[in-house]
Design a protein around this motif. Structure first.
Motif, PDB file in Angstrom:
ATOM      1  N   ASP A 164     -20.219  69.704  64.896  1.00 29.23           N
ATOM      2  CA  ASP A 164     -19.701  71.028  64.536  1.00 29.23           C
ATOM      3  C   ASP A 164     -20.860  71.972  64.273  1.00 29.23           C
ATOM      4  N   ASP A 165     -20.590  73.284  64.306  1.00 25.57           N
ATOM      5  CA  ASP A 165     -21.669  74.246  64.040  1.00 25.57           C
ATOM      6  C   ASP A 165     -21.401  74.973  62.716  1.00 25.57           C
ATOM      7  N   GLY A 166     -20.866  74.218  61.760  1.00 26.72           N
ATOM      8  CA  GLY A 166     -20.550  74.778  60.448  1.00 26.72           C
ATOM      9  C   GLY A 166     -21.743  74.856  59.517  1.00 26.72           C
ATOM     10  N   GLU A 167     -21.447  74.767  58.218  1.00 26.05           N
ATOM     11  CA  GLU A 167     -22.492  74.949  57.199  1.00 26.05           C
ATOM     12  C   GLU A 167     -23.506  73.822  57.114  1.00 26.05           C
ATOM     13  N   GLY A 168     -23.142  72.662  57.625  1.00 26.01           N
ATOM     14  CA  GLY A 168     -24.056  71.531  57.549  1.00 26.01           C
ATOM     15  C   GLY A 168     -24.107  70.913  56.164  1.00 26.01           C
ATOM     16  N   ILE A 169     -25.003  69.934  56.005  1.00 26.89           N
ATOM     17  CA  ILE A 169     -25.093  69.171  54.760  1.00 26.89           C
ATOM     18  C   ILE A 169     -26.558  69.081  54.341  1.00 26.89           C
ATOM     19  N   ASP A 170     -26.809  69.207  53.062  1.00 27.55           N
ATOM     20  CA  ASP A 170     -28.159  69.050  52.538  1.00 27.55           C
ATOM     21  C   ASP A 170     -28.619  67.599  52.763  1.00 27.55           C
ATOM     22  N   PRO A 171     -29.842  67.392  53.317  1.00 26.40           N
ATOM     23  CA  PRO A 171     -30.319  66.029  53.613  1.00 26.40           C
ATOM     24  C   PRO A 171     -30.265  65.092  52.397  1.00 26.40           C
ATOM     25  N   LEU A 172     -30.349  65.671  51.236  1.00 30.22           N
ATOM     26  CA  LEU A 172     -30.287  64.925  49.986  1.00 30.22           C
ATOM     27  C   LEU A 172     -29.021  64.070  49.887  1.00 30.22           C
ATOM     28  N   HIS A 173     -27.915  64.603  50.407  1.00 27.93           N
ATOM     29  CA  HIS A 173     -26.623  63.928  50.266  1.00 27.93           C
ATOM     30  C   HIS A 173     -26.359  62.914  51.372  1.00 27.93           C
ATOM     31  N   ILE A 174     -27.018  63.086  52.519  1.00 25.06           N
ATOM     32  CA  ILE A 174     -26.654  62.300  53.704  1.00 25.06           C
ATOM     33  C   ILE A 174     -26.626  60.780  53.479  1.00 25.06           C
ATOM     34  N   THR A 206      -9.254  70.522  50.081  1.00 21.20           N
ATOM     35  CA  THR A 206      -9.058  70.423  51.527  1.00 21.20           C
ATOM     36  C   THR A 206      -8.172  69.239  51.906  1.00 21.20           C
ATOM     37  N   GLY A 207      -7.810  68.428  50.946  1.00 18.94           N
ATOM     38  CA  GLY A 207      -6.878  67.333  51.233  1.00 18.94           C
ATOM     39  C   GLY A 207      -7.547  66.014  51.572  1.00 18.94           C
ATOM     40  N   GLY A 208      -8.855  65.922  51.423  1.00 16.14           N
ATOM     41  CA  GLY A 208      -9.531  64.656  51.704  1.00 16.14           C
ATOM     42  C   GLY A 208      -9.309  63.663  50.569  1.00 16.14           C
ATOM     43  N   THR A 209      -9.501  62.375  50.873  1.00 19.68           N
ATOM     44  CA  THR A 209      -9.308  61.355  49.843  1.00 19.68           C
ATOM     45  C   THR A 209     -10.645  60.854  49.293  1.00 19.68           C
ATOM     46  N   GLY A 210     -11.749  61.241  49.910  1.00 19.70           N
ATOM     47  CA  GLY A 210     -13.060  60.754  49.487  1.00 19.70           C
ATOM     48  C   GLY A 210     -13.392  59.395  50.092  1.00 19.70           C
ATOM     49  N   LEU A 211     -12.479  58.887  50.952  1.00 20.72           N
ATOM     50  CA  LEU A 211     -12.688  57.558  51.526  1.00 20.72           C
ATOM     51  C   LEU A 211     -12.943  57.608  53.028  1.00 20.72           C
ATOM     52  N   GLY A 212     -12.847  58.808  53.599  1.00 23.41           N
ATOM     53  CA  GLY A 212     -12.934  58.956  55.056  1.00 23.41           C
ATOM     54  C   GLY A 212     -14.168  58.312  55.679  1.00 23.41           C
ATOM     55  N   LEU A 213     -15.342  58.670  55.181  1.00 28.04           N
ATOM     56  CA  LEU A 213     -16.568  58.160  55.805  1.00 28.04           C
ATOM     57  C   LEU A 213     -16.808  56.685  55.473  1.00 28.04           C
ATOM     58  N   ALA A 214     -16.280  56.216  54.337  1.00 22.59           N
ATOM     59  CA  ALA A 214     -16.367  54.785  54.023  1.00 22.59           C
ATOM     60  C   ALA A 214     -15.535  53.996  55.038  1.00 22.59           C
ATOM     61  N   ILE A 215     -14.381  54.548  55.401  1.00 21.57           N
ATOM     62  CA  ILE A 215     -13.533  53.905  56.422  1.00 21.57           C
ATOM     63  C   ILE A 215     -14.264  53.888  57.765  1.00 21.57           C
ATOM     64  N   SER A 236     -10.776  60.203  64.092  1.00 21.95           N
ATOM     65  CA  SER A 236      -9.920  61.215  63.449  1.00 21.95           C
ATOM     66  C   SER A 236     -10.533  61.672  62.136  1.00 21.95           C
ATOM     67  N   ASN A 237     -11.016  60.721  61.350  1.00 20.00           N
ATOM     68  CA  ASN A 237     -11.640  61.094  60.078  1.00 20.00           C
ATOM     69  C   ASN A 237     -12.801  62.057  60.298  1.00 20.00           C
ATOM     70  N   LEU A 238     -13.616  61.787  61.313  1.00 19.35           N
ATOM     71  CA  LEU A 238     -14.759  62.666  61.591  1.00 19.35           C
ATOM     72  C   LEU A 238     -14.288  64.046  62.054  1.00 19.35           C
ATOM     73  N   ALA A 239     -13.280  64.053  62.926  1.00 22.31           N
ATOM     74  CA  ALA A 239     -12.801  65.334  63.453  1.00 22.31           C
ATOM     75  C   ALA A 239     -12.094  66.140  62.359  1.00 22.31           C
ATOM     76  N   PHE A 240     -11.312  65.459  61.509  1.00 25.30           N
ATOM     77  CA  PHE A 240     -10.627  66.171  60.426  1.00 25.30           C
ATOM     78  C   PHE A 240     -11.640  66.744  59.443  1.00 25.30           C
ATOM     79  N   ASN A 241     -12.703  65.987  59.170  1.00 22.15           N
ATOM     80  CA  ASN A 241     -13.764  66.500  58.295  1.00 22.15           C
ATOM     81  C   ASN A 241     -14.386  67.765  58.880  1.00 22.15           C
ATOM     82  N   ALA A 242     -14.635  67.737  60.196  1.00 23.55           N
ATOM     83  CA  ALA A 242     -15.230  68.915  60.831  1.00 23.55           C
ATOM     84  C   ALA A 242     -14.302  70.116  60.639  1.00 23.55           C
ATOM     85  N   VAL A 243     -12.998  69.894  60.827  1.00 26.03           N
ATOM     86  CA  VAL A 243     -12.037  70.986  60.635  1.00 26.03           C
ATOM     87  C   VAL A 243     -12.048  71.457  59.176  1.00 26.03           C
TER      88      VAL A 243
END
Ligand code: ADP
Length: 270
Positions: free
Chosen positions: A188-198, A216-225, A155-162
């Motif tokens: 997703d086929d969105g803007e993507g992420i700079d490799p620097l941040h990955i 966007t309503g994120g908590t900043g903890l999604g990917l850590a979870i 869900s965290n991954l899908a919500f991030n994509a949205v």
């Protein structure tokens, strides 16, 4: 309880010299445990007062038409900030619980198609028709794991994509498996992420664009979870993205997590 924890390091020099170092990390380990318990306790204690606040604000929100407009707007603001705080506290609590116990207790044979469909429905609600969401199941086998935890990870991954892929993007939730492993992925086929941040994305509160993420309503903890859920499943997260070319987040499981046949509840496990 008074165990000592030692860390050993062996360094090789040339062909026949070795250096063995032992470090006493008991104190470090204990401090780390205290930090986790503290975060879990604080998050837990904050939940009740926040629930009370949210309850009153909802009542006042329902009366908005009887209130002066400025007060009405203030209440709406307080409501959205309270919701944000509740999401943050829930994510903090979830993350510290994931760190504290070892996992595996509620492992079950789960059906990836059912899991991905459930996530797609939730993501569609968040998207409100602004994205094209699709589920692709490429393997009939099931997955051994915690339904609740994996649902929250995907869900965290899908919500991030949205949230980050932008309007009109295509989002694919996919399950595939092969000889050595299996993968639940969100593309997703969105803007993507700079490799620097990955490499830093799974750190707590790390964001590429702080202002945008908060909006966007994120908590900043999604990917850590996500990372911690995967660790408990012998799995890892692979992030593949280029600016302007979308992003793919892959949860890679070892073949030992694959199961044949129909999903069964945990209680019927052999
Ligand atoms: P949050 O989304 O709450 O900020 P996360 O840990 O879920 O926290 O994500 C960290 C950051 O990774 C986000 O702030 C965003 O910058 C970036 N990110 C995550 N998913 C995507 C995506 N699908 N496309 C672009 N950027 C993303």
């Amino acid at each position: 309880d008074e165990q000592m924890i030692l860390q050993f390091q062996i360094t090789l020099y040339g062909d026949d010299e070795r250096l063995l170092m032992a470090r006493d990390i008991t104190r470090l380990h204990r401090l780390e445990q205290m930090r986790r318990d503290f975060v879990a306790n604080v998050s837990h204690e904050l939940r009740t007062p926040l629930t009370v606040l949210a309850g009153y604000l909802e009542t006042y929100g329902d009366m908005a038409d009887q209130l002066p407009p400025r007060l009405g707007r203030g209440i709406a603001q307080m409501q959205s900030q309270t919701t944000r705080m509740q999401n943050l506290v829930n994510d903090l609590l979830l993350l510290s619980r994931l760190e504290i116990d070892r996992g595996g207790q509620d492992d079950t044979r789960l059906d990836p198609a059912t899991l991905l469909d459930a996530v797609r429905r939730d993501a569609e609600a968040l998207s409100a028709g602004r994205h094209h969401l699709e589920v692709v199941v490429e393997d009939p086998r099931g997955l051994q794991g915690s339904e609740k935890e994996l649902h929250s990870a995907v869900s965290n991954l899908a919500f991030n994509a949205v949230r980050y892929a932008g309007e009109g993007s295509r989002i694919v939730l996919r399950w595939r498996a092969w000889g050595e492993g299996a993968c639940l992925e969100v593309e997703d086929d969105g803007e993507g992420i700079d490799p620097l941040h990955i490499p830093r994305l799974t750190e707590r509160f790390y964001r590429v664009d702080k202002g945008r993420s908060t909006a966007t309503g994120g908590t900043g903890l999604g990917l850590a979870i996500v990372k911690h859920v995967l660790l408990r499943h012998d799995a890892r997260l692979e992030i593949d993205s280029r600016p302007g070319e979308g992003a793919t987040f892959r949860c890679l499981f070892p073949a030992t997590r694959l199961v044949d046949g129909q999903p069964q509840p945990a209680t019927q496990r052999a």
